[in-house]
Design a protein around this motif. Structure first.
Motif, PDB file in Angstrom:
ATOM      1  N   ALA A   1      52.326  16.364 -26.199  1.00  0.00           N
ATOM      2  CA  ALA A   1      51.133  16.895 -25.950  1.00  0.00           C
ATOM      3  C   ALA A   1      51.103  18.083 -24.808  1.00  0.00           C
ATOM      4  O   ALA A   1      50.328  19.041 -24.626  1.00  0.00           O
ATOM      5  CB  ALA A   1      50.078  15.979 -25.664  1.00  0.00           C
ATOM      6  N   ARG A   2      51.941  17.516 -23.919  1.00  0.00           N
ATOM      7  CA  ARG A   2      52.282  18.405 -22.786  1.00  0.00           C
ATOM      8  C   ARG A   2      52.790  19.689 -23.089  1.00  0.00           C
ATOM      9  O   ARG A   2      52.530  21.030 -22.454  1.00  0.00           O
ATOM     10  CB  ARG A   2      53.521  17.847 -21.682  1.00  0.00           C
ATOM     11  CG  ARG A   2      52.612  16.580 -20.991  1.00  0.00           C
ATOM     12  CD  ARG A   2      51.672  16.896 -20.035  1.00  0.00           C
ATOM     13  NE  ARG A   2      51.247  15.599 -19.390  1.00  0.00           N
ATOM     14  CZ  ARG A   2      50.487  15.597 -18.429  1.00  0.00           C
ATOM     15  NH1 ARG A   2      49.891  16.759 -17.976  1.00  0.00           N
ATOM     16  NH2 ARG A   2      50.073  14.594 -17.838  1.00  0.00           N
ATOM     17  N   GLU A   3      53.607  19.758 -24.072  1.00  0.00           N
ATOM     18  CA  GLU A   3      54.208  21.049 -24.633  1.00  0.00           C
ATOM     19  C   GLU A   3      53.453  22.120 -25.196  1.00  0.00           C
ATOM     20  O   GLU A   3      53.501  23.147 -25.208  1.00  0.00           O
ATOM     21  CB  GLU A   3      55.639  20.898 -25.269  1.00  0.00           C
ATOM     22  CG  GLU A   3      56.718  20.344 -24.368  1.00  0.00           C
ATOM     23  CD  GLU A   3      58.266  20.240 -25.191  1.00  0.00           C
ATOM     24  OE1 GLU A   3      58.303  21.035 -26.130  1.00  0.00           O
ATOM     25  OE2 GLU A   3      59.192  19.151 -24.840  1.00  0.00           O
ATOM     26  N   VAL A   4      52.425  21.431 -26.093  1.00  0.00           N
ATOM     27  CA  VAL A   4      51.859  22.365 -27.139  1.00  0.00           C
ATOM     28  C   VAL A   4      50.130  22.553 -26.781  1.00  0.00           C
ATOM     29  O   VAL A   4      49.771  23.219 -27.532  1.00  0.00           O
ATOM     30  CB  VAL A   4      51.959  21.938 -28.533  1.00  0.00           C
ATOM     31  CG1 VAL A   4      53.537  21.396 -28.883  1.00  0.00           C
ATOM     32  CG2 VAL A   4      51.194  20.376 -28.555  1.00  0.00           C
ATOM     33  N   GLY A   5      50.023  21.985 -25.579  1.00  0.00           N
ATOM     34  CA  GLY A   5      48.699  22.162 -25.264  1.00  0.00           C
ATOM     35  C   GLY A   5      48.116  23.794 -25.127  1.00  0.00           C
ATOM     36  O   GLY A   5      47.096  24.157 -25.258  1.00  0.00           O
ATOM     37  N   ASN A   6      49.123  24.450 -24.522  1.00  0.00           N
ATOM     38  CA  ASN A   6      48.898  25.854 -24.311  1.00  0.00           C
ATOM     39  C   ASN A   6      48.492  26.718 -25.591  1.00  0.00           C
ATOM     40  O   ASN A   6      48.172  27.829 -25.853  1.00  0.00           O
ATOM     41  CB  ASN A   6      50.126  26.655 -23.617  1.00  0.00           C
ATOM     42  CG  ASN A   6      49.892  26.446 -21.727  1.00  0.00           C
ATOM     43  OD1 ASN A   6      48.828  25.886 -21.537  1.00  0.00           O
ATOM     44  ND2 ASN A   6      50.936  26.334 -21.396  1.00  0.00           N
ATOM     45  N   ALA A   7      49.074  26.025 -26.756  1.00  0.00           N
ATOM     46  CA  ALA A   7      48.919  26.819 -28.029  1.00  0.00           C
ATOM     47  C   ALA A   7      47.591  26.291 -28.663  1.00  0.00           C
ATOM     48  O   ALA A   7      47.353  26.561 -29.946  1.00  0.00           O
ATOM     49  CB  ALA A   7      49.894  26.317 -28.820  1.00  0.00           C
ATOM     50  N   GLY A   8      46.969  25.463 -27.890  1.00  0.00           N
ATOM     51  CA  GLY A   8      45.540  24.999 -28.677  1.00  0.00           C
ATOM     52  C   GLY A   8      45.862  23.834 -29.545  1.00  0.00           C
ATOM     53  O   GLY A   8      44.932  23.272 -30.319  1.00  0.00           O
ATOM     54  N   ILE A   9      46.806  23.166 -29.578  1.00  0.00           N
ATOM     55  CA  ILE A   9      47.266  21.953 -30.387  1.00  0.00           C
ATOM     56  C   ILE A   9      47.349  20.670 -29.469  1.00  0.00           C
ATOM     57  O   ILE A   9      47.605  20.590 -28.481  1.00  0.00           O
ATOM     58  CB  ILE A   9      48.539  22.191 -30.803  1.00  0.00           C
ATOM     59  CG1 ILE A   9      48.898  23.382 -31.776  1.00  0.00           C
ATOM     60  CG2 ILE A   9      49.010  20.884 -31.909  1.00  0.00           C
ATOM     61  CD1 ILE A   9      50.315  23.671 -32.139  1.00  0.00           C
ATOM     62  N   THR A  10      46.354  19.713 -29.868  1.00  0.00           N
ATOM     63  CA  THR A  10      46.530  18.388 -29.568  1.00  0.00           C
ATOM     64  C   THR A  10      47.166  17.595 -30.147  1.00  0.00           C
ATOM     65  O   THR A  10      47.622  17.601 -31.454  1.00  0.00           O
ATOM     66  CB  THR A  10      44.818  17.967 -29.502  1.00  0.00           C
ATOM     67  OG1 THR A  10      44.384  17.663 -30.871  1.00  0.00           O
ATOM     68  CG2 THR A  10      43.820  19.002 -28.662  1.00  0.00           C
ATOM     69  N   VAL A  11      47.687  16.492 -29.451  1.00  0.00           N
ATOM     70  CA  VAL A  11      48.662  15.441 -30.006  1.00  0.00           C
ATOM     71  C   VAL A  11      48.231  14.078 -29.645  1.00  0.00           C
ATOM     72  O   VAL A  11      47.982  13.858 -28.276  1.00  0.00           O
ATOM     73  CB  VAL A  11      49.884  15.566 -29.762  1.00  0.00           C
ATOM     74  CG1 VAL A  11      50.878  14.527 -30.446  1.00  0.00           C
ATOM     75  CG2 VAL A  11      50.494  17.250 -29.915  1.00  0.00           C
ATOM     76  N   ASN A  12      47.711  13.116 -30.657  1.00  0.00           N
ATOM     77  CA  ASN A  12      47.093  11.733 -30.299  1.00  0.00           C
ATOM     78  C   ASN A  12      47.786  11.071 -30.998  1.00  0.00           C
ATOM     79  O   ASN A  12      48.435  11.209 -32.108  1.00  0.00           O
ATOM     80  CB  ASN A  12      45.788  11.781 -30.194  1.00  0.00           C
ATOM     81  CG  ASN A  12      44.889  12.632 -29.219  1.00  0.00           C
ATOM     82  OD1 ASN A  12      44.919  12.243 -27.856  1.00  0.00           O
ATOM     83  ND2 ASN A  12      44.198  13.789 -29.516  1.00  0.00           N
ATOM     84  N   LEU A  13      47.582   9.365 -30.306  1.00  0.00           N
ATOM     85  CA  LEU A  13      48.285   8.626 -31.242  1.00  0.00           C
ATOM     86  C   LEU A  13      47.189   7.315 -31.739  1.00  0.00           C
ATOM     87  O   LEU A  13      46.379   7.300 -30.818  1.00  0.00           O
ATOM     88  CB  LEU A  13      49.345   7.768 -30.330  1.00  0.00           C
ATOM     89  CG  LEU A  13      50.088   6.543 -30.864  1.00  0.00           C
ATOM     90  CD1 LEU A  13      50.647   6.815 -32.083  1.00  0.00           C
ATOM     91  CD2 LEU A  13      50.677   5.764 -29.641  1.00  0.00           C
ATOM     92  N   LEU A  14      47.120   6.817 -32.761  1.00  0.00           N
ATOM     93  CA  LEU A  14      46.047   5.799 -33.373  1.00  0.00           C
ATOM     94  C   LEU A  14      47.061   4.742 -33.492  1.00  0.00           C
ATOM     95  O   LEU A  14      47.959   4.645 -34.159  1.00  0.00           O
ATOM     96  CB  LEU A  14      45.580   6.423 -34.557  1.00  0.00           C
ATOM     97  CG  LEU A  14      44.436   5.469 -34.993  1.00  0.00           C
ATOM     98  CD1 LEU A  14      42.879   6.038 -35.097  1.00  0.00           C
ATOM     99  CD2 LEU A  14      44.638   4.683 -36.023  1.00  0.00           C
ATOM    100  N   THR A  15      46.565   3.624 -32.979  1.00  0.00           N
ATOM    101  CA  THR A  15      47.352   2.212 -33.086  1.00  0.00           C
ATOM    102  C   THR A  15      46.319   1.419 -33.883  1.00  0.00           C
ATOM    103  O   THR A  15      45.398   0.674 -33.368  1.00  0.00           O
ATOM    104  CB  THR A  15      47.719   1.548 -31.877  1.00  0.00           C
ATOM    105  OG1 THR A  15      46.595   1.610 -30.865  1.00  0.00           O
ATOM    106  CG2 THR A  15      48.623   2.420 -31.117  1.00  0.00           C
ATOM    107  N   PRO A  16      46.703   1.103 -35.172  1.00  0.00           N
ATOM    108  CA  PRO A  16      45.648   0.384 -36.028  1.00  0.00           C
ATOM    109  C   PRO A  16      46.202  -1.116 -36.040  1.00  0.00           C
ATOM    110  O   PRO A  16      47.604  -1.555 -35.525  1.00  0.00           O
ATOM    111  CB  PRO A  16      46.157   0.547 -37.534  1.00  0.00           C
ATOM    112  CG  PRO A  16      46.949   1.938 -37.413  1.00  0.00           C
ATOM    113  CD  PRO A  16      47.694   1.837 -35.865  1.00  0.00           C
ATOM    114  N   GLY A  17      45.293  -2.145 -36.105  1.00  0.00           N
ATOM    115  CA  GLY A  17      45.633  -3.453 -36.165  1.00  0.00           C
ATOM    116  C   GLY A  17      46.376  -3.765 -37.556  1.00  0.00           C
ATOM    117  O   GLY A  17      46.387  -2.802 -38.436  1.00  0.00           O
ATOM    118  N   LEU A  18      46.640  -5.072 -37.912  1.00  0.00           N
ATOM    119  CA  LEU A  18      47.110  -5.384 -39.250  1.00  0.00           C
ATOM    120  C   LEU A  18      45.874  -5.125 -40.145  1.00  0.00           C
ATOM    121  O   LEU A  18      44.852  -5.573 -40.294  1.00  0.00           O
ATOM    122  CB  LEU A  18      47.201  -6.821 -39.227  1.00  0.00           C
ATOM    123  CG  LEU A  18      47.874  -7.378 -40.592  1.00  0.00           C
ATOM    124  CD1 LEU A  18      49.485  -6.878 -40.459  1.00  0.00           C
ATOM    125  CD2 LEU A  18      48.106  -8.945 -40.495  1.00  0.00           C
TER     126      LEU A  18
END
Length: 257
Positions: A178-195
């Motif tokens: 996320a730190r590397e691609v923010g300037n390109a307008g790209i977001t990076v996120n993580l979703l953690t599902p339960g079982l």
């Protein structure tokens, strides 16, 4: 026959996008394919089984809006074919890294080969796909990467040291990218599902474990693939323009962070 907008025909990024989904024939992946197609997006769906992808395409009847690529995200040659399909589609707006491999193996009995197989799918594979597709995302001024981890990283799980290690590694992967691609307008996120009660979970997980998960939640019911579609769709939408490097836990309130 409906017309699918291309990214150049829309300026709000709410529809008409090219969306790549790994693990697309599984319960969660298939639900995501259906949601994004219904939104007017074009989907490139990839999974191990060509038969499963063919069945998904037949079931959805999406025509040219759905492109399927069979292969493993752990193999560079297969990933190159995924990237080529995305290049032909004109680039990538949204990447959903969903594929996973979650066997049970006691640590003392885990061979190096087994360890590598689990890490390769759940961590290295995410790197390979993202690394191959990122050049097709940059320069467009907007993009979304959503990685699917696991809420198992919060308590740890006996018998899944390899899997939990890989999924925990996605936290660092997500934040640093996320730190590397923010300037390109790209977001990076993580979703953690339960079982989540997908086919493999119902087939291989002990009923008592499923019951304990259900009873330990603030919302005391089973978790289904559909519970994850809305949160992922949000992270992939313009509504999440200022959300990046974050971990969104979706497990019915089992773990509250």
């Amino acid at each position: 026959m409906s017309t699918t907008l291309t990214p150049d025909q829309t300026n709000d990024h709410a529809t008409g996008r090219v969306v790549v989904i790994t693990g697309a024939a599984g319960g969660m992946g298939a639900a995501l394919v259906e949601r994004f197609l219904g939104n007017g997006d074009r989907v490139i769906a990839t999974d191990l089984s060509a038969d499963a992808l063919d069945k998904l395409a037949t079931h959805l009847g999406a025509g040219d809006s759905l492109v399927t690529v069979a292969g493993s995200i752990a193999y560079e040659d297969d990933v190159r074919r995924i990237a080529e399909a995305a290049r032909v589609a004109g680039g990538v707006d949204v990447l959903l890294n969903v594929a996973g491999f979650f066997p049970f193996d006691l640590f003392a009995e885990t061979t190096p080969e087994r360890w590598r197989a689990v890490i390769d799918t759940n961590l290295t594979g995410y790197y390979l796909v993202t690394h191959a597709l990122l050049p097709l995302m940059t320069g467009r001024g907007w993009g979304r990467i959503v990685n699917v981890g696991s809420a198992a990283m919060y308590p740890g799980v006996a018998g899944q040291v390899h899997y939990v290690t890989a999924k925990a590694g996605l936290v660092g992967f997500t934040r640093s990218l996320a730190r590397e691609v923010g300037n390109a307008g790209i977001t990076v996120n993580l979703l953690t599902p339960g079982l989540t009660l997908t086919g493999p979970v119902l087939e291989h997980f002990p009923p008592e474990l499923i019951k304990s998960q259900r009873e330990g939640r603030a919302i005391p019911r089973d978790q289904h693939a559909g519970d994850l579609v809305g949160p992922i769709f949000f992270l992939a939408s313009p509504d999440a323009d200022f959300v990046t490097g974050q971990t969104l836990n979706v497990d019915g309130g089992m773990f509250m962070n």
